[in-house]
Design an enzyme around this catalytic site. Sequence first.
Site, mmCIF file in Angstrom:
data_model
loop_
_atom_site.group_PDB
_atom_site.id
_atom_site.type_symbol
_atom_site.label_atom_id
_atom_site.label_comp_id
_atom_site.label_asym_id
_atom_site.label_seq_id
_atom_site.Cartn_x
_atom_site.Cartn_y
_atom_site.Cartn_z
ATOM 1 N N LEU A 93 0.757 -1.261 0.000
ATOM 2 C CA LEU A 93 -0.024 -0.196 -0.078
ATOM 3 C C LEU A 93 0.621 0.893 -0.133
ATOM 4 O O LEU A 93 1.376 1.125 0.966
ATOM 5 C CB LEU A 93 -0.948 0.105 1.113
ATOM 6 C CG LEU A 93 -1.537 1.108 1.404
ATOM 7 C CD1 LEU A 93 -3.158 1.093 0.193
ATOM 8 C CD2 LEU A 93 -2.076 1.281 2.572
ATOM 9 N N ASP A 94 0.734 2.506 -1.180
ATOM 10 C CA ASP A 94 1.433 3.336 -1.093
ATOM 11 C C ASP A 94 1.612 3.739 0.587
ATOM 12 O O ASP A 94 0.924 3.779 1.476
ATOM 13 C CB ASP A 94 0.403 4.286 -1.790
ATOM 14 C CG ASP A 94 0.657 3.995 -3.196
ATOM 15 O OD1 ASP A 94 0.958 3.037 -4.196
ATOM 16 O OD2 ASP A 94 -0.582 4.332 -4.276
ATOM 17 N N SER A 95 3.197 4.440 0.755
ATOM 18 C CA SER A 95 3.302 4.644 2.128
ATOM 19 C C SER A 95 2.253 6.724 2.315
ATOM 20 O O SER A 95 1.842 7.104 3.916
ATOM 21 C CB SER A 95 5.230 5.491 1.661
ATOM 22 O OG SER A 95 4.919 6.744 0.602
#
Length: 268
Positions: free
Chosen positions: A132-134
Amino acid sequence: MKLQREIRAHTSGERAIDLLAVSVPELSRQQIKKAMQSGAVWIKQGKHEKRLRRVTQPMQAGSAIVIYYDEDLLARKTEVATLLADEHDYSVWIKPAGMLAQGTKYGDHCSLLFAVEQHFKPRRACFLVHRLDSAASGLMLVAHNSRAAAAFSEMFQKRQMTKRYRVMVEGLLDKNIKTINEPLDDKEAITHIENCAHTTEGRSELLVLIETGRKHQIRRHLAGIGHPVIGDREYGSSFLKEPLQLVATELSFQCPLTNKKQQFLTAK
């Protein structure tokens, strides 16, 4: 300050922090200790590398230490991840925005994997099975043994995991757009828009389901049709200083270990 340095031990028994203190005079012992505790120091033995956190670790002759020091990265802090469910073989967490899924060579103190490792007593093995994107927040599943890791990794690869996201985008999206089927990086990428609600601020709140999991898929697909995600500094409008409005809200699946139907949701 940012530096990378490899130091080889010529004798056995010397403590790791003492070897580093002599070999990296630019850093104080306190800075070195913080770097080690934050996962920025690695020990190399043959072809294998692993993080070295123990400052008093005695070195073996011929082994090497590598320090990846980034002052700005080590100063970063994130909000705390929240445990949503503990199923023993795996756990489900709510990752806050700004937290990495896993660390880099320059440290892992701001990563979900490190937070999970620190949470359980006694400690459990932790395996990342999806990303999951930061900058995004929301649900992430962490496996706690190799069997669970292999089973869940296969589920994600075979698209047997339902993943939904709540997304706020710029502009009023055409409600007739239901699917974006546009390859990314020469690979199939499919994004479904299950619901679209227009706001009085000229934005659209979407419920999104993805079939594939390409890098930044939702962000790139929505930006590609002229409706970038609010707060997306990479694909959207840089003048919007809001946090990225992308939240992973649902993970649903038939558990490959128990055959039990599972549904994990975040509160809206």
